[in-house]
Design an enzyme around this catalytic site. Structure first.
Site, PDB file in Angstrom:
ATOM      1  N   HIS A  35       6.724   2.746  -4.458  1.00 19.70           N
ATOM      2  CA  HIS A  35       7.593   2.413  -3.321  1.00 19.70           C
ATOM      3  C   HIS A  35       8.695   3.455  -3.143  1.00 19.70           C
ATOM      4  CE1 HIS A  35       5.760  -1.419  -2.185  1.00 19.70           C
ATOM      5  NE2 HIS A  35       5.494  -1.560  -3.470  1.00 19.70           N
ATOM      6  N   SER A  68     -21.077  -1.295   7.084  1.00 16.04           N
ATOM      7  CA  SER A  68     -20.569  -1.197   5.718  1.00 16.04           C
ATOM      8  C   SER A  68     -21.385  -2.077   4.794  1.00 16.04           C
ATOM      9  CB  SER A  68     -19.101  -1.647   5.656  1.00 16.04           C
ATOM     10  OG  SER A  68     -18.755  -1.817   4.297  1.00 16.04           O
ATOM     11  N   GLY A 125      -9.076  -4.695  -1.773  1.00 16.54           N
ATOM     12  CA  GLY A 125      -7.804  -5.395  -1.907  1.00 16.54           C
ATOM     13  C   GLY A 125      -7.228  -5.327  -3.308  1.00 16.54           C
ATOM     14  N   ASP A 175      -1.055   7.606  -0.450  1.00 18.48           N
ATOM     15  CA  ASP A 175      -2.480   7.322  -0.667  1.00 18.48           C
ATOM     16  C   ASP A 175      -3.362   8.392  -0.036  1.00 18.48           C
ATOM     17  OD1 ASP A 175      -1.329   5.104  -1.710  1.00 18.48           O
ATOM     18  OD2 ASP A 175      -1.999   3.726  -0.142  1.00 18.48           O
ATOM     19  N   TYR A 225       5.234  -5.937   2.471  1.00 19.74           N
ATOM     20  CA  TYR A 225       5.411  -4.487   2.346  1.00 19.74           C
ATOM     21  C   TYR A 225       6.382  -4.002   3.427  1.00 19.74           C
ATOM     22  CZ  TYR A 225       4.155   0.429   1.891  1.00 19.74           C
ATOM     23  OH  TYR A 225       4.202   1.786   1.707  1.00 19.74           O
TER      24      TYR A 225
HETATM   25  C1  GLA Z   1       0.818   1.370  -0.835  1.00 20.25           C
HETATM   26  C2  GLA Z   1       1.161   2.334   0.299  1.00 20.25           C
HETATM   27  C3  GLA Z   1       1.763   3.637  -0.252  1.00 20.25           C
HETATM   28  C4  GLA Z   1       2.913   3.353  -1.217  1.00 20.25           C
HETATM   29  C5  GLA Z   1       2.504   2.276  -2.247  1.00 20.25           C
HETATM   30  C6  GLA Z   1       3.664   1.859  -3.122  1.00 20.25           C
HETATM   31  O1  GLA Z   1      -0.221   1.907  -1.598  1.00 20.25           O
HETATM   32  O2  GLA Z   1       0.034   2.629   1.065  1.00 20.25           O
HETATM   33  O3  GLA Z   1       2.190   4.443   0.810  1.00 20.25           O
HETATM   34  O4  GLA Z   1       4.068   2.975  -0.535  1.00 20.25           O
HETATM   35  O5  GLA Z   1       1.955   1.130  -1.640  1.00 20.25           O
HETATM   36  O6  GLA Z   1       4.103   2.899  -3.909  1.00 20.25           O
END
Ligand code: GLA
Length: 393
Positions: A35, A68, A125, A175, A225
Site C-alpha cells: 500500500h 477462459s 482472488g 502489479d 481498497y
Molecule cells: C493491490 C494493488 C497494488 C497495490 C497492492 C497493495 O495489489 O493492485 O497496486 O496497491 O494492492 O500494496
C-alpha cells in the site's frame, strides 16, 4: 503444475484448425512495500512462475471472441472491435476489452478481430494479481499479433488505467510493473513516484519463499481498497497545509513524527504512519538482502505485517492467524501478507528442510481455527510477460 493441452482447447472451443500464437504473463508476489505504490513510495515485488496463458489468432472480420478455461460457465464472450465499452454482462472479459480499447485509443492500429483463449494457474482472488496478469498478457499478444512496437512502460500504464478507469479500482502501478518487467530470480525495487527501478537478485540459499493462500475470497476488496486510498489522500492534504510534499512517500520517519499532528483524523494518521514506516522498511530490505542478511530481512517482513494489521487494518482474522502460526514454526525467518490484503495470500521464508513440517503444522492449526484449509505453493521467480516461442503449448 501440469498445463492442459491449450492448442487442443483453442481449436475445439473456437471450432478451427488454425494454429494460434501463445503468450504468457506471470502473477506476482510483493516481498515488502505494501500500500505504498499509490502513495509515491517504494515496492519490492517479483513475478512468479504461475500466471496467465493466452492463445490468440486474428480473424478476417471485426469480431472479438474471448474464452477462459477458468470461467467456462460464461462460455465464449463476444463483442465487436468498434464497441469496446465496459459491459457488465461481459464479466472477466472486460479486462482484455479495456486493454484493447486503450491500446487503440493510444493510436495503435488493431485492424482485425481475434479469437483468444485464456488459461490461468494463479488462484483467483488470492492477491497474486490475476487481473493484472490478464491485462499484461493481452498487451503482449496485441503487440505480437499486430506487429506493434509498444514501449513496455506504456503497456504497464495502460494496464493500470484499465483497473482505475475501466474497472473502477484505484490501484497503483506495482502489479502491472512487476508483471511487465519481471526477471527470473530477481525482485524489483521500484520507486513509484519516479518509476526508477533496479533488480535485486533473490538468493535465499537454504530457504524458499512459500506462498500460503488463506482461501478467503475477497469480495469487498475493491471498495475497502478505494477507502484506504482516500484516507491517505486526506492525510496528505492535511500535511500539505504546512509541508511542500507531493506524496506520503516523500516523508522520512523523523519528519512524519514531527508533523503528524497536522493530520486531523486519527484513523488517517494511522494510515499515513503505515505508509511512511513501510516505505523506509522497503528501502532497508533491499540493503539487507544485498548484504545477505536474511534474518533482519525476515524481521522487517514481520514488522510490515503488524503495521498492516494494526495501522492500515487490511489483514483480517484469516491472514493474521496464518501469519502468526507460520512465524511460530521452526525454520521460519519471516512472514507477512502480500498484495492488497482483506484475505488472499501470505508469504513466508522457510528453511528448505523444514517445509513438510511447516505445511502440516500450519495447515492443522489454521484449519482448526478457521474451519477450512489453507493452500501452499513454493514460489519460483520467473520472467515477465512475453510470447512463448518455439511451438504452442
Ligand atoms: C493491490 C494493488 C497494488 C497495490 C497492492 C497493495 O495489489 O493492485 O497496486 O496497491 O494492492 O500494496
Amino acid at each position: 503444475m501440469r498445463i492442459p493441452n491449450l492448442l487442443y482447447e483453442f481449436q475445439s472451443v473456437f471450432n478451427t484448425t488454425k494454429t494460434p500464437r501463445s503468450f504468457f504473463a506471470p502473477g506476482r508476489i510483493n516481498l515488502i512495500g505494501e500500500h505504498t505504490d499509490y502513495n509515491g513510495g517504494h515496492v519490492f515485488p517479483a513475478s512468479i512462475s504461475f500466471g496467465t496463458y493466452a492463445l490468440a489468432h486474428k480473424r478476417e472480420d471485426q469480431k472479438l471472441r474471448f474464452f477462459s478455461m477458468n470461467f467456462t460457465d460464461t462460455g465464449i464472450i463476444e463483442c465487436d472491435l468498434n464497441n469496446l465499452n465496459y459491459d457488465e454482462t461481459h464479466s472477466w472479459a472486460n479486462f482484455p476489452k479495456g486493454v484493447i480499447k486503450y491500446i487503440c485509443e493510444n493510436g495503435f492500429k488493431i485492424s482485425n478481430g481475434m479469437d483468444i483463449l485464456y488459461y490461468g494457474n494463479i488462484p483467483n482472488g488470492a492477491g497474486l494479481s490475476s487481473s493484472a496478469s490478464i491485462e499484461m498478457v493481452t498487451g503482449v499478444l496485441l503487440e505480437g499479433l499486430y506487429n506493434l512496437t509498444i514501449d513496455r512502460l506504456e503497456i504497464i500504464k495502460l494496464g493500470q488505467k484499465v483497473e482505475n478507469e475501466y474497472i473502477g479500482v484505484n490501484s497503483g502501478i506495482m502489479d502491472q510493473f512487476a508483471i511487465g518487467k519481471g526477471r527470473k530470480n530477481h525482485a524489483i525495487l521500484l520507486n513509484c513516484q519516479t518509476l526508477e527501478y533496479e533488480y535485486a537478485p533473490i538468493e535465499l540459499d537454504n530457504h524458499v519463499i512459500m506462498i500460503i493462500n488463506t482461501n478467503k475470497q475477497r469480495t469487498l476488496a475493491g471498495s475497502k481498497y478505494n477507502e484506504r486510498r482516500s484516507q491517505c489522500e486526506e492525510a496528505l492534504k492535511d500535511l500539505q497545509t504546512e509541508l511542500p510534499i507531493q506524496s506520503l512517500g516523500d516523508l522520512s520517519i523523523e519528519q512524519f513524527e514531527e508533523q503528524k499532528y497536522l493530520i486531523q483524523d486519527e484513523t488517517n494518521r494511522k494510515r499515513a504512519k503505515h505508509v511512511v514506516y513501510e516505505n523506509e522498511r522497503t528501502l532497508k530490505a533491499l540493503l539487507l538482502l544485498r548484504q545477505g542478511n536474511l534474518d533482519q530481512f525476515g524481521s522487517l517482513m514481520n514488522e510490515s505485517h503488524l503495521s498492516l494489521q494494526n495501522d492500515y487494518e487490511v489483514t483480517g482474522f484469516e491472514l493474521d492467524t496464518l501469519v502468526k502460526t507460520a512465524r511460530e514454526q521452526p525454520g521460519v525467518i519471516g512472514a507477512r501478507m502480500t498484495g492488497a490484503g482483506f484475505g488472499g495470500c501470505a508469504i513466508a521464508i522457510v528453511e528448505k528442510n523444514k517445509l513438510d513440517s511447516f505445511r502440516d503444522n500450519v495447515n492443522k492449526i489454521y484449519a482448526s481455527a478457521i474451519g477450512y484449509e489453507a493452500s501452499f505453493y513454493t514460489a519460483s521467480i520467473g520472467d515477465g510477460a512475453r510470447e512463448i516461442t518455439g511451438g504452442v503449448l
